[in-house]
Write an enzyme that holds these catalytic residues in place. Structure first.
Site, short mmCIF file in Angstrom:
data_model
loop_
_atom_site.label_atom_id
_atom_site.label_comp_id
_atom_site.label_asym_id
_atom_site.label_seq_id
_atom_site.Cartn_x
_atom_site.Cartn_y
_atom_site.Cartn_z
N ARG A 1 -96.64 90.84 2.67
CA ARG A 1 -96.70 90.35 4.05
C ARG A 1 -95.29 90.15 4.59
O ARG A 1 -94.78 90.98 5.34
CB ARG A 1 -97.51 89.05 4.11
CG ARG A 1 -97.96 88.65 5.52
CD ARG A 1 -96.92 87.91 6.34
NE ARG A 1 -96.42 86.70 5.70
CZ ARG A 1 -95.43 85.98 6.20
NH1 ARG A 1 -94.84 86.34 7.34
NH2 ARG A 1 -94.99 84.91 5.56
N ASP A 2 -94.63 89.11 4.18
CA ASP A 2 -93.28 88.83 4.69
C ASP A 2 -92.31 89.92 4.28
O ASP A 2 -91.40 90.29 5.02
CB ASP A 2 -92.81 87.47 4.16
CG ASP A 2 -91.70 86.86 5.00
OD1 ASP A 2 -91.09 87.59 5.79
OD2 ASP A 2 -91.45 85.66 4.86
N HIS B 1 -90.95 77.71 1.31
CA HIS B 1 -90.81 79.14 1.61
C HIS B 1 -89.34 79.35 1.95
O HIS B 1 -88.88 78.97 3.03
CB HIS B 1 -91.72 79.51 2.79
CG HIS B 1 -91.62 80.94 3.21
ND1 HIS B 1 -92.56 81.88 2.87
CD2 HIS B 1 -90.69 81.59 3.96
CE1 HIS B 1 -92.22 83.05 3.38
NE2 HIS B 1 -91.08 82.90 4.04
N HIS C 1 -85.64 81.48 2.29
CA HIS C 1 -84.89 82.71 2.49
C HIS C 1 -83.48 82.50 1.94
O HIS C 1 -83.04 81.36 1.74
CB HIS C 1 -84.86 83.08 3.97
CG HIS C 1 -86.16 83.62 4.48
ND1 HIS C 1 -86.28 84.86 5.06
CD2 HIS C 1 -87.41 83.09 4.47
CE1 HIS C 1 -87.54 85.07 5.40
NE2 HIS C 1 -88.25 84.00 5.05
N CYS D 1 -88.34 87.64 9.34
CA CYS D 1 -89.19 87.49 10.52
C CYS D 1 -88.64 88.34 11.66
O CYS D 1 -87.49 88.14 12.08
CB CYS D 1 -89.26 86.03 10.94
SG CYS D 1 -90.22 85.76 12.45
N ASN E 1 -86.18 87.26 1.98
CA ASN E 1 -86.70 86.09 1.27
C ASN E 1 -85.92 85.88 -0.03
O ASN E 1 -85.22 86.77 -0.51
CB ASN E 1 -88.17 86.32 0.90
CG ASN E 1 -89.07 86.39 2.10
OD1 ASN E 1 -89.63 85.41 2.52
ND2 ASN E 1 -89.23 87.59 2.65
#
Length: 300
Positions: free
Chosen positions: A12-13, A204, A206, A237, A246
């Protein structure tokens, strides 16, 4: 031994900002390889506009293919009631509701300021609860926003508290642009815990400024045992300027194992999947471990 749960977000990310579209069958294959490597929680996509994030247009198909025989928790992201209905129709067992703590990022990412986004999520939560879908939540720009600067810890705590009232069983705090420092992380986690003492928190992270390992260690010292990561350190993003990759799953697992912290993930198998992801996206991945050449076998 301390044990942590790493949610792999590469599908996903990791993929959402990639130029080369990864076919559905390849996403499914990579997901199964990650589970075989020991990944116990996997973010497989997001029910968002295919026009805005075309890479994730097949989230429902990926989820349907994996649900029957995948021994891992499969998450998808939801921002709207339409997305919630799509998740339910796809058979989702667990979703993450996502909202930005800052108005600047919320407007860029969700099209409305934070308060309006939270109101919208209330309808999502009602639909998901009625359908028996487990709810987690993520607070984007929980520490720093690319538009509004540092996020007030009390504001992040207020947003997290609202998500808790919507039924989130876990709240993940996102360092969306990788700019948080350990002291800042400590202040935000403390403020959120004051509002949500009984709800587990996750991070979460980065690694834009190389602080992810320090922030992960700070999170551990604060009792956090849930971490998101993307294999090879890819991702970001598309609606947050400066949001580079990430924290890399392979680097994070290696770091934790070196400190005697269990993840249940096989580093060797993870390296094999990392190479497969690199082939799928058409470029070498950027984790620290990916940059280290393989050690040749000793001569005999």
């Amino acid at each position: 031994m301390t044990e942590v749960l790493i949610t792999e977000v590469v599908l996903r990310d990791g993929l959402q900002d990639e130029q080369l579209t990864v076919p559905t069958h390849e996403k499914i294959r990579l997901a199964r390889a990650l589970v075989d490597a020991g990944v116990r929680a996997l973010e497989v996509g997001s029910f968002v506009s295919a026009r805005r994030v075309p890479q994730l247009a097949d989230t429902g198909d990926v989820l349907r293919a994996l649900l029957p025989d995948t021994p891992a928790c499969l998450h998808t992201l939801v921002f709207t009631e339409r997305g919630a209905r799509q998740a339910i129709d796809a058979g989702a067992k667990s979703v993450r509701l996502v909202v930005s703590a800052s108005d600047g990022h919320s407007t860029a990412n969700a099209g409305v300021p934070t308060a309006a986004a939270l109101d919208r999520l209330a309808g999502c939560a009602d639909l998901l609860t009625e359908a028996g879908v487990a709810i987690e939540a993520s607070v984007a720009t929980a520490f720093v926003c690319p538009f509004d600067g540092d996020t007030d810890p009390d504001r992040t705590a207020d947003v997290a508290a609202r998500l808790g009232r919507l039924g989130a069983r876990v709240v993940h705090l996102a360092d969306t642009i990788g700019a948080a420092r350990p002291g800042q992380l400590r202040a935000v986690v403390s403020a959120v815990r004051d509002e949500l003492p009984d709800v587990p928190l996750g991070l979460h992270l980065h690694n834009t400024y190389g602080r992810a390992a320090a922030n992960a260690w700070e999170g551990l010292s604060l009792g956090i045992r849930r971490f998101d990561a993307a294999l090879g350190g890819i991702g970001g993003c598309p609606f947050a300027p400066g949001a580079s990759g990430n924290v890399a799953t392979d680097d994070l697992v290696d770091f934790f194992h070196g400190e005697g912290i269990a993840t249940g993930i096989d580093v060797g198998k993870l390296a094999e999947v990392r190479e497969q992801v690199g082939l799928a996206v058409g470029h070498r991945l950027g984790s620290a471990l990916a940059a280290i050449p393989a050690v040749p076998a000793p001569l005999r």
